[in-house]
Design a protein around this motif. Structure first.
Motif, short mmCIF file in Angstrom:
data_model
loop_
_atom_site.label_atom_id
_atom_site.label_comp_id
_atom_site.label_asym_id
_atom_site.label_seq_id
_atom_site.Cartn_x
_atom_site.Cartn_y
_atom_site.Cartn_z
N ILE A 186 0.90 -1.17 0.02
CA ILE A 186 -0.10 0.00 -0.15
C ILE A 186 0.99 1.08 0.12
O ILE A 186 1.80 1.27 0.77
CB ILE A 186 -0.80 0.10 1.35
CG1 ILE A 186 -1.93 -1.26 1.38
CG2 ILE A 186 -1.88 1.12 1.44
CD1 ILE A 186 -1.91 -2.03 2.60
N GLU A 188 0.90 5.49 0.42
CA GLU A 188 -0.25 6.45 0.44
C GLU A 188 0.29 7.79 -0.09
O GLU A 188 1.65 7.90 0.32
CB GLU A 188 -0.33 6.75 1.93
CG GLU A 188 -1.09 8.03 2.65
CD GLU A 188 -1.03 7.94 4.24
OE1 GLU A 188 -1.16 9.14 4.38
OE2 GLU A 188 -1.07 7.15 4.52
N ALA A 275 -2.74 4.80 5.30
CA ALA A 275 -2.27 3.45 4.74
C ALA A 275 -2.08 2.42 5.83
O ALA A 275 -2.68 1.43 5.59
CB ALA A 275 -0.69 3.63 4.41
N TYR A 292 3.43 -1.26 3.89
CA TYR A 292 2.90 -0.04 3.31
C TYR A 292 3.89 1.03 3.54
O TYR A 292 5.05 0.86 4.28
CB TYR A 292 1.64 0.39 4.12
CG TYR A 292 1.73 0.74 5.52
CD1 TYR A 292 2.42 1.94 6.03
CD2 TYR A 292 1.44 -0.11 6.81
CE1 TYR A 292 2.36 2.43 7.36
CE2 TYR A 292 1.72 0.18 8.07
CZ TYR A 292 2.16 1.56 8.36
OH TYR A 292 2.36 1.89 9.57
#
Length: 419
Positions: A186, A188, A275, A292
């Motif tokens: 992930i 962000e 995130a 992340y």
């Protein structure tokens, strides 16, 4: 008529190319000594005017000012400081005019986003009312790409390039280890109300199955179950899933997914990391191993991988701001006007400050695909030219060689503000 001095200030979150706009302003002003005397820069943005902390840019060499074009962040210092309305906060605006009068400043170039354009507009109005007219020109800047009217905002093209590159590179990393390690990654990005930056990650995809597999945008309320189903399908089909999430993603009832319950200096909700919230959602419901990353300042400071288009436009808009002032224009902002996508052609336009002050441009519906988890071809046509080209800074000893200013201060002529 003797030449008036100019005041230049940087506002809000800085970018990889805001200093290129500063270079455009200062270099162009130096070409017109009969109309513009010295360019003073505010220390920490508008606070420099309020506290009469001014930098004399005439003390900087032409080589140093030119080097600003390849130097990230705010060379003179920026600030998240919003001047409130004239009625409730007249004293601060009057202080600006007093400082301008004391230093014979007749031009104000304010480099920032919608809040900054609002301030420049109000200063132009108050100066006239106080019998000390000031030519106020906005210089657009925001990584979020959320200023209306202008086709794009300086700072966005470079952060878009960074995010697209990071998505492609991290995607290759995850794909190579997914069988025995991380299944979901992930990333962000910034983007409180507009998803332009997260959307730019779509440029990393060359063919079906390439990352990003899911993009979460502020313009699309998060449907948790549909999102989880999308992640599961990606892992089943491709062996892994790369998710790019904008910090401003909201729940179906309009709450920020990462609302910390506090507000920043502009009155905006202070957002925490979205995130880890998304990662926990995936872990709790799907059980996948994840990693992340929060790009945070790295995305907006990455001058080493800046878009050549972005650098060129940032510098051109700084130059155009001075040219508009010299042409007698006031309370306006130069803009980018797109002529064509491919080949990419553009020219400089202008807009009244009141048309962009305190306004945001979100992604249009036709740029978001029907699933809500990706973008359309129309969005990609818009985005591609904005990340085009490389404009690498010079390197010394293996690292970028950025400008360092002398930062010579101007002697104060007024009592401290508030005394």
């Amino acid at each position: 008529m003797p030449a008036k001095n100019a005041f230049y200030a940087q506002s809000g979150g800085v970018t990889a190319v805001i200093n290129a706009s500063a270079a455009g302003v200062i270099e162009t002003a130096r070409e017109h000594p009969a109309q513009i005397g010295t360019v003073y820069a505010g220390v920490n943005g508008i606070l420099g005017a309020l506290h009469e902390e001014l930098i004399d840019t005439a003390a900087e060499s032409a080589e140093t000012i030119a080097a600003l074009r390849h130097t990230p962040a705010g060379a003179f210092g920026s600030a998240r400081y919003k001047l409130r309305g004239l009625e409730e906060n007249r004293a601060e605006y009057e202080r600006l005019i007093e400082v301008f009068r004391a230093h014979d400043i007749g031009y104000f170039f304010y480099n920032g986003g919608g809040d900054s354009q609002d301030t420049a507009h109000k200063v132009s109005q108050l100066g006239e009312a106080m019998g000390y007219p000031v030519t106020c020109i906005g210089v657009p800047k925001t990584v979020d790409n959320d200023l209306p009217v202008t086709d794009t905002c300086p700072g966005f093209g470079s952060v878009a390039k960074y995010v697209a590159v990071a998505t492609r590179e991290a995607g290759l990393d995850v794909a190579s280890m997914a069988e025995t390690s991380t299944r979901v990654f992930i990333l962000e990005t910034m983007g409180r109300h507009a998803g332009w930056i997260a959307a730019a990650s779509a440029l990393a995809r060359e063919q079906d199955g390439d990352p990003p597999h899911v993009i979460l945008l502020p313009e699309v309320p998060l449907d948790e179950q549909r999102f989880l189903d999308r992640v599961r399908r990606s892992v089943e089909d491709f062996g892994y899933c790369v998710v790019v999430v904008s910090e401003g993603v909201k729940t179906a009832d309009g709450r920020f997914l990462s609302d910390q319950g506090t507000r920043d200096a502009f009155g905006h909700v202070q957002l925490g990391g979205v995130a880890p919230v998304v990662a926990a959602m995936i872990k709790n419901h799907l059980g996948y191993k994840y990693h992340y990353a929060i790009a945070d300042y790295l995305q907006r400071a990455a001058r080493h991988i800046a878009s050549a288009t972005d650098v060129e436009q940032a510098h051109a808009l700084g130059r155009a701001a001075v040219e508009l002032a010299l042409a007698g224009r006031n309370a306006v902002m130069p803009t980018i006007v797109r002529e064509s996508d491919s080949p990419y052609r553009w020219h400089i336009g202008e807009v009244a400050l009141e048309a962009v002050a305190n306004r945001e441009a979100k992604m249009p519906e036709e740029y978001i695909d029907g699933s809500g988890f990706f973008v359309t071809e129309a969005a990609l046509r818009y985005l591609r030219p904005l990340i085009a080209g490389e404009d690498y800074p010079p390197y010394r000893d293996g690292l970028p060689d950025y400008a360092r200013l002398r930062g010579q201060r101007v002697a104060r002529r007024l009592a401290p503000f508030g005394t």
